[in-house]
Design an enzyme around this catalytic site. Structure first.
Site, PDB file in Angstrom:
ATOM      1  N   ASP A  80       5.379   5.042   7.295  1.00 24.35           N
ATOM      2  CA  ASP A  80       4.666   4.737   8.299  1.00 24.35           C
ATOM      3  C   ASP A  80       3.357   4.992   8.033  1.00 24.35           C
ATOM      4  OD1 ASP A  80       5.362   4.035  11.182  1.00 24.35           O
ATOM      5  OD2 ASP A  80       3.756   5.196  11.480  1.00 24.35           O
TER       6      ASP A  80
ATOM      7  N   LYS B 206      12.199   9.584  14.303  1.00 22.01           N
ATOM      8  CA  LYS B 206      10.716   9.707  13.606  1.00 22.01           C
ATOM      9  C   LYS B 206      10.311  10.907  13.363  1.00 22.01           C
ATOM     10  CE  LYS B 206       7.487   6.388  12.798  1.00 22.01           C
ATOM     11  NZ  LYS B 206       7.806   4.750  12.519  1.00 22.01           N
TER      12      LYS B 206
HETATM   13  P1  NDP Z   1      -0.933   2.191   6.897  1.00 24.47           P
HETATM   14  O1  NDP Z   1      -1.381   3.698   6.768  1.00 24.47           O
HETATM   15  O2  NDP Z   1      -0.377   1.657   5.693  1.00 24.47           O
HETATM   16  O3  NDP Z   1      -2.338   1.568   7.664  1.00 24.47           O
HETATM   17  C1  NDP Z   1      -2.658   1.847   8.676  1.00 24.47           C
HETATM   18  C2  NDP Z   1      -3.938   0.874   9.234  1.00 24.47           C
HETATM   19  O4  NDP Z   1      -4.216   1.080  10.679  1.00 24.47           O
HETATM   20  C3  NDP Z   1      -5.021   1.317   8.279  1.00 24.47           C
HETATM   21  O5  NDP Z   1      -5.758   0.307   8.215  1.00 24.47           O
HETATM   22  C4  NDP Z   1      -5.852   2.438   9.205  1.00 24.47           C
HETATM   23  O6  NDP Z   1      -6.883   2.552   8.887  1.00 24.47           O
HETATM   24  C5  NDP Z   1      -5.424   2.025  10.428  1.00 24.47           C
HETATM   25  N1  NDP Z   1      -5.452   2.917  11.625  1.00 24.47           N
HETATM   26  C6  NDP Z   1      -4.475   4.019  11.700  1.00 24.47           C
HETATM   27  N2  NDP Z   1      -4.765   4.861  12.598  1.00 24.47           N
HETATM   28  C7  NDP Z   1      -5.898   4.208  13.355  1.00 24.47           C
HETATM   29  C8  NDP Z   1      -6.646   4.731  14.347  1.00 24.47           C
HETATM   30  N3  NDP Z   1      -5.995   5.647  15.097  1.00 24.47           N
HETATM   31  N4  NDP Z   1      -7.650   4.133  14.749  1.00 24.47           N
HETATM   32  C9  NDP Z   1      -7.957   2.922  14.115  1.00 24.47           C
HETATM   33  N5  NDP Z   1      -7.259   2.511  12.867  1.00 24.47           N
HETATM   34  C10 NDP Z   1      -6.350   2.981  12.503  1.00 24.47           C
HETATM   35  O7  NDP Z   1       0.093   2.071   8.105  1.00 24.47           O
HETATM   36  P2  NDP Z   1       1.261   0.971   8.234  1.00 24.47           P
HETATM   37  O8  NDP Z   1       0.435  -0.598   8.012  1.00 24.47           O
HETATM   38  O9  NDP Z   1       2.432   1.105   7.657  1.00 24.47           O
HETATM   39  O10 NDP Z   1       1.459   0.995   9.900  1.00 24.47           O
HETATM   40  C11 NDP Z   1       0.603   0.248  10.911  1.00 24.47           C
HETATM   41  C12 NDP Z   1       1.401   0.319  12.086  1.00 24.47           C
HETATM   42  O11 NDP Z   1       2.731  -0.428  12.028  1.00 24.47           O
HETATM   43  C13 NDP Z   1       1.942   1.751  12.784  1.00 24.47           C
HETATM   44  O12 NDP Z   1       1.730   1.601  14.110  1.00 24.47           O
HETATM   45  C14 NDP Z   1       3.233   1.710  12.458  1.00 24.47           C
HETATM   46  O13 NDP Z   1       3.965   2.764  12.999  1.00 24.47           O
HETATM   47  C15 NDP Z   1       3.737   0.414  12.273  1.00 24.47           C
HETATM   48  N6  NDP Z   1       4.700  -0.023  11.592  1.00 24.47           N
HETATM   49  C16 NDP Z   1       5.005   0.199  10.319  1.00 24.47           C
HETATM   50  C17 NDP Z   1       6.163  -0.023   9.529  1.00 24.47           C
HETATM   51  C18 NDP Z   1       6.130  -0.133   8.090  1.00 24.47           C
HETATM   52  O14 NDP Z   1       7.174  -0.318   7.707  1.00 24.47           O
HETATM   53  N7  NDP Z   1       5.151   0.581   7.435  1.00 24.47           N
HETATM   54  C19 NDP Z   1       7.292  -0.621  10.186  1.00 24.47           C
HETATM   55  C20 NDP Z   1       7.064  -1.010  11.519  1.00 24.47           C
HETATM   56  C21 NDP Z   1       5.868  -0.723  12.201  1.00 24.47           C
HETATM   57  P3  NDP Z   1      -7.851   3.609   7.867  1.00 24.47           P
HETATM   58  O15 NDP Z   1      -7.539   2.709   6.622  1.00 24.47           O
HETATM   59  O16 NDP Z   1      -9.209   3.715   8.151  1.00 24.47           O
HETATM   60  O17 NDP Z   1      -7.046   4.841   7.760  1.00 24.47           O
HETATM   61  O1  2IT Z   2       8.041   2.063  12.784  1.00 19.55           O
HETATM   62  C1  2IT Z   2       9.058   1.471  11.784  1.00 19.55           C
HETATM   63  O2  2IT Z   2      10.129   0.586  11.886  1.00 19.55           O
HETATM   64  C2  2IT Z   2       8.635   2.241  10.666  1.00 19.55           C
HETATM   65  N1  2IT Z   2       7.760   2.790  10.248  1.00 19.55           N
HETATM   66  C3  2IT Z   2       9.788   1.757   9.448  1.00 19.55           C
HETATM   67  C4  2IT Z   2      10.965   2.721   9.557  1.00 19.55           C
HETATM   68  C5  2IT Z   2      12.087   2.623   8.505  1.00 19.55           C
HETATM   69  O3  2IT Z   2      13.156   3.333   8.255  1.00 19.55           O
HETATM   70  O4  2IT Z   2      11.920   1.784   7.580  1.00 19.55           O
END
Ligand code: NDP
Ligand code: 2IT
Length: 450
Positions: free
Chosen positions: A170, A130
């Protein structure tokens, strides 16, 4: 040495805390795995003798670097960037990049550790890593984001490669940032290779990578419900977050006939009893992905409630935390249970506090831990790597089917190792930890002491 002479869980955690002072998220993630693994290896001397868990919980390397960039007003800004390469026993390092002001070494070490186990569960050959930076993309112009990404890659490119370490997105890193990062990598190295995933379709991206994490999280819930002869259809659902994972979780819940009544962001949450339907979801995607605005605008647009805090006191059948770590406190978990929640599937990484997880499992709630439930994203990243290596793009239908098959496979693997004695309840936390550990641990045993 007799097994009783080896360290126990408490001694192991004491040592880990001593070596990683103040890194509370990292300690939390390791404890969750160790508490299950110590039971499993109680009578398996070789894992103790070879110090397998101790080795997995010590990242292979942590690279930290300065990232300088110039903002639109000509000011020089300095951020800190990292890449944590946790373990490459079953494949090259793989995992996302996070840009958020809260990013620090503890958070990236927890995420890289979790990624090692998640990637193992997918069945694909990927190790765990990461990275990211304490850069806040909010309020930055596209050019500022571009300059930051280029400067970040000026250092990161030395540590990654299509057979070495393959970053992706992420929090705060989506299609736009991956484009800027890949553009700079290509410029620095003069190589067009699959060194990042989540790329645009014009330059080596894979169909359904964007949708994969959210869809997969809902597929996992559907598998858990099918197992108890139920389904997502007709269920009231709480979703937190409104970014990539949340958006596609909503899309899949709607397709399966569920109703989503909440969404959140860092400024609070909306409660829409009429449901976030397809049309409203398209509006949210434009708000969050193009206009980069706040959810309070949703409340104005569609005439519903918006308030500070998190959505966990709203009554519902199912919950999908899709924002960030520790966003369901122990108290909030208890409120969800009191309000009759039936299932929780974690789209975000480690969104539930440790004692909240205990509360869910003790109450016999169907609970899918993040390393299993959100593995769909990295799984399709793995398939993007395969397509890049072969220099072809598979058909969307093929990838849709592969994602569903992989998620069902992860569910079944967790169920196999998560059976509890005394009743039919499946402890998916235990199942995920043990199934994931076995594969990584056995590969490490094969390599000897390295
Ligand atoms: P994005 O940046 O697309 O969206 C994040 C969302 O969460 C936004 O709505 C953001 O609000 C909110 N957010 C982030 N941090 C905080 C906080 N500290 N307090 C309140 N709200 C918060 O990220 P993703 O959707 O990609 O990721 C979301 C989660 O999923 C994370 O935990 C990530 O690690 C996990 N994840 C993502 C993957 C991926 O493929 N993208 C894969 C597996 C897991 P705001 O709009 O105000 O910033
Ligand atoms: O937390 C996760 O699994 C991710 N943000 C996606 C990682 C990836 O390599 O697609």
């Amino acid at each position: 040495m007799a097994i009783s002479d080896h360290v126990n869980l408490e001694q192991f955690m004491e040592g880990l805390k001593r070596r990683n002072p103040g890194e509370i998220e990292f300690q939390q993630a390791v404890y969750e795995v160790a508490s299950n693994v110590f039971d499993y290896i109680a009578d398996k001397e070789v894992y103790h003798d070879e110090q397998i868990l101790r080795r997995i919980a010590e990242p292979d390397r942590v690279v930290s670097f300065r990232v300088c960039w110039e903002d639109d007003n000509g000011n020089i800004r300095v951020q800190r960037g990292w890449r944590v390469q946790n373990n490459n026993s079953i494949g090259p390092y793989k995992g996302g990049l996070r840009f958020h002001p809260s990013v620090n070494q503890s958070i990236l070490k927890f995420l890289a550790f979790e990624q090692t186990f998640k990637n193992s569960l997918t069945g694909l050959p990927m190790g765990g890593a990461k990275g990211g930076a304490n850069f806040n993309p909010k309020g930055k112009s596209p050019r500022e984001v571009m300059r930051f990404c280029q400067s970040f890659m000026n250092e990161l490119y030395r540590h990654i490669g299509e057979d070495t370490d393959i970053p992706a997105g992420d929090i705060g890193v989506g299609a736009r940032e991956i484009g800027y990062l890949f553009g700079q990598y290509k410029r620095l190295t003069n190589r067009f290779v699959g060194v990042l995933t989540g790329k645009g379709m014009e330059f080596g991206g894979s169909p359904i990578r964007t949708e994969a994490t959210g869809y997969g999280t809902v597929y996992f819930m559907e598998s858990m419900l099918t197992n108890v002869k139920d389904s997502v259809e007709g269920k009231r659902c709480l979703v937190s977050g409104s970014g990539n994972v949340a958006q596609y979780a909503v899309e899949k819940i709607n397709q399966l006939g569920g109703k989503v009544v909440t969404l959140s962001d860092s400024s609070g949450f909306i409660y829409d009893p009429n449901g976030v339907d397809e049309e409203k979801l398209a509006w949210v995607m434009d708000l969050k992905n193009v206009r980069r605005g706040r959810l309070s605008e949703y409340a104005e647009e569609f005439g519903c409630a918006h308030q500070a805090g998190r959505p966990w006191d709203v009554e519902a059948d199912l919950a999908f935390p899709c924002a960030t770590q520790n966003e369901i406190s122990t108290e909030e978990a208890k409120v969800l249970i009191k309000n009759g929640i039936r299932g929780v599937s974690e789209g975000a990484n480690m969104p539930t506090e440790q004692n909240g997880i205990h509360a869910f499992t003790e109450a016999r709630i169907l609970f899918a831990p993040s390393k299993a439930a959100n593995a769909g994203g990295v799984a399709v990243s793995g398939l993007e790597m395969s397509q890049n290596s072969a220099r072809i793009t598979w058909k969307e239908e093929e990838l849709q089917k592969l994602l569903l098959d992989i998620m069902t496979g992860i569910h079944d693997r967790c169920a196999e190792h998560g059976r509890t004695s005394g009743d039919d309840y499946i402890d998916y936390v235990k199942g995920a930890n043990i199934a994931a550990f076995i594969k990584v641990a056995d590969a490490m045993l094969a390599y000897g002491v390295v």
